[in-house]
Design an enzyme around this catalytic site. Structure first.
Site, short mmCIF file in Angstrom:
data_model
loop_
_atom_site.label_atom_id
_atom_site.label_comp_id
_atom_site.label_asym_id
_atom_site.label_seq_id
_atom_site.Cartn_x
_atom_site.Cartn_y
_atom_site.Cartn_z
N LYS A 1 78.86 49.42 99.86
CA LYS A 1 78.43 49.15 100.93
C LYS A 1 79.65 48.92 102.24
O LYS A 1 79.36 49.05 103.29
CB LYS A 1 77.81 47.71 101.20
CG LYS A 1 76.57 47.88 100.11
CD LYS A 1 75.85 46.49 100.08
CE LYS A 1 74.64 46.49 99.22
NZ LYS A 1 74.99 46.60 98.02
N HIS B 1 64.98 38.03 99.27
CA HIS B 1 65.72 39.44 99.30
C HIS B 1 65.24 40.36 98.36
O HIS B 1 65.89 41.47 98.21
CB HIS B 1 67.05 39.19 99.18
CG HIS B 1 67.77 38.23 100.26
ND1 HIS B 1 67.58 38.37 101.61
CD2 HIS B 1 68.35 37.04 99.80
CE1 HIS B 1 68.35 37.22 102.11
NE2 HIS B 1 68.79 36.46 101.22
N ARG C 1 70.13 55.99 94.01
CA ARG C 1 69.32 56.22 92.87
C ARG C 1 67.85 56.26 93.33
O ARG C 1 67.67 56.04 94.46
CB ARG C 1 69.38 54.62 91.92
CG ARG C 1 69.09 53.39 92.75
CD ARG C 1 68.99 52.09 91.90
NE ARG C 1 69.10 51.05 92.70
CZ ARG C 1 67.74 50.58 93.41
NH1 ARG C 1 66.81 51.03 93.54
NH2 ARG C 1 68.09 49.33 94.46
#
Length: 499
Positions: free
Chosen positions: A120, A239, A295
């Site tokens: 990230k 999350h 993915r």
């Protein structure tokens, strides 16, 4: 571009995604090899695979996250390729490199792409070059606790900490104030290390009424990047996504076009191949890049249903350099699709995991209904892995009809032996904020922070339950040597909690 036919495919995963890959292999006339742990011999994937190789004991560090064991298992089986599924090693660049080093095709992007786009911190650097809007954040090399605390103050609370090397909610912590920040940051680093082998984290400003929108991209064998529309994934708990749908009800035509072009541009120059997802947060009409998953996604079926593509088969064909896609071949989205994740948990006890042997399972077949499941009657849900039993996917001509179809399908789905979150899902689907499409990532926090309230049992029901329990107890005493399976020996025998 040299094509290499895949004749044997090893599957470095488990559960419903392993079943999904096996089905794709069957359609492509490829032999499937399941690389499984010792406790996963009682699973649907184990029974469906053409070949099976045990790669280690139950702990994921000794089996599903053990790169050496996965490679050895694949080589011992004579596999040409490995499909990592999602989770586990699917975004592990070292695993992709190890496959290449040993002459095994990795069904996914190269290790280099995974490092660059899957990280990230690096991704945000690319985004800056492309002038893509991002949430205020810290992605620095200094990972010391004092530095992280200083950066959190600079960003301004609330701040969210995320693992740099992977997603799925693992290693993610929400920091509301500096009083709790140190403890949560250390916890995030520990969880990130455990889940992804790297303790590196990054920080970003937490948007308090954002929507989670993601775009399915796919780069074919030539490296050309296409997109297959968007998905709304705002219904999340801790999350972790619970309900996903395609397309999002939150985007205008103009916003959808701009976000899709941004997603494609982000990936196009990387040399990427295969499936991937670019994720955004959307708030007040503005979108911010969040991350990219290099993915297949858990929620890929909703895209398949509305876009008419088999993403898993496309992954495998791309890996053997046999998939070239023209823009003209991508159809316009048709209908609306919703996916619900079915977990073994007690919705009346704040989602407490429910383990045990599964009893009778019924999924009500019908038009527009798709069931992807990794377990069947007699299989055991253990405490070693994620407790997802199945995914239910429905498709209808519009969103309102799809919601209605999903509720009907959930009501007709029966799973004995463990508690499930089916009642929880039905309540969410019927909630006005969901049906109106206004839900944000704080939906669960706002309306169902502790799951469902305990159900009330009437005095008459208590009397009936007591009599049933007495009868069952008497029957059990008479059949202590019997081998006949009984659902009364499973977790759902705790009647008041289940009703």
């Amino acid at each position: 571009m040299i094509a290499k036919k895949i004749r044997r495919l090893a599957i470095a995963n488990r559960g419903e995604v392993a079943v999904r890959i096996i089905r794709a292999c069957q359609e492509l006339n490829i032999e499937s090899i399941l690389l499984h742990s010792e406790v996963d011999m009682q699973t649907r994937a184990y029974r469906l695979a053409d070949h099976r190789i045990c790669i280690g004991p139950a702990p994921i560090s000794e089996s599903y996250l053990n790169i050496a064991a996965q490679i050895q298992g694949a080589m011992a089986s004579g596999a040409d390729a490995i499909h990592p599924g999602f989770g586990f090693l699917s975004e592990n660049a070292d695993f992709a490199d190890a496959c290449e080093k040993n002459g095994i095709i990795f069904v996914g992007p190269s290790g280099k792409c995974i490092r660059e786009l899957g990280d990230k911190i690096y991704l945000k650097k690319i985004a800056q070059q492309l002038k893509i809007s991002m949430v205020p954040s810290y992605q620095g090399e200094d990972q010391s606790l004092p530095q992280l605390l200083q950066e959190a103050e600079k960003i301004g609370y609330p701040v969210i900490a995320k693992a740099a090397a992977g997603g799925g909610g693992r290693g993610m912590k929400l920091l509301h104030s500096k009083d709790e920040a140190a403890e949560l940051l250390q916890s995030a680093k520990t969880e990130a290390q455990s889940a992804f082998g790297s303790s590196r984290i990054f920080l970003e400003k937490y948007l308090d009424h954002a929507k989670h929108i993601e775009f399915q991209i796919f780069a074919d064998s030539t490296g050309k990047v296409h997109h297959f529309g968007d998905r709304e994934c705002s219904i999340q708990r801790r999350h972790q996504k619970i309900i996903e749908e395609a397309l999002s009800p939150s985007l205008s035509i103009e916003l959808r076009k701009k976000m899709s072009e941004t997603a494609v541009a982000l990936v196009q120059s990387s040399g990427y191949r295969g499936a991937g997802t670019v994720e955004f947060l959307l708030q007040d009409g503005k979108f911010y890049l969040m991350e990219m998953n290099t993915r297949l996604q858990v929620e890929h079926p909703v895209t398949e249903n509305v876009m008419g593509i088999d993403l898993v088969k496309a992954q495998i064909l791309t890996a053997q350099n046999d998939f070239i896609l023209q823009d003209s071949q991508i159809r316009l989205p048709q209908g609306h699709s919703i996916e619900c994740r079915i977990y073994a948990e007690n919705p009346y006890q704040e989602g407490l995991p429910s383990i045990g042997r599964l009893g009778k399972i019924v999924f009500p077949d019908g038009p527009g209904r798709r069931f992807e499941y990794g377990f069947e009657e007699g299989d055991t849900i253990t405490s070693y892995y994620d407790s997802m039993i199945a995914k239910i996917i429905v498709t209808d001509e519009n969103r309102a009809s799809a919601i209605k179809r999903m509720v009907e399908t959930l009501k007709g789905s029966i799973i004995f032996g463990v508690h499930t979150n089916i009642p929880y899902l039905i309540e969410i689907l019927n909630h006005n904020e969901f049906t109106s499409g206004k839900m944000t990532t704080r939906f669960i926090e706002s309306y169902f922070p502790k799951g469902l309230p305990p159900q009330k049992v009437s005095e008459d029901e208590k009397i009936i339950l007591a009599k049933v329990a007495q009868l069952v107890g008497a029957a059990a005493n008479q059949q202590t040597t019997s081998t006949i399976a009984s659902p009364w020996h499973s977790a759902w025998r705790q009647f008041p909690e289940h009703l």
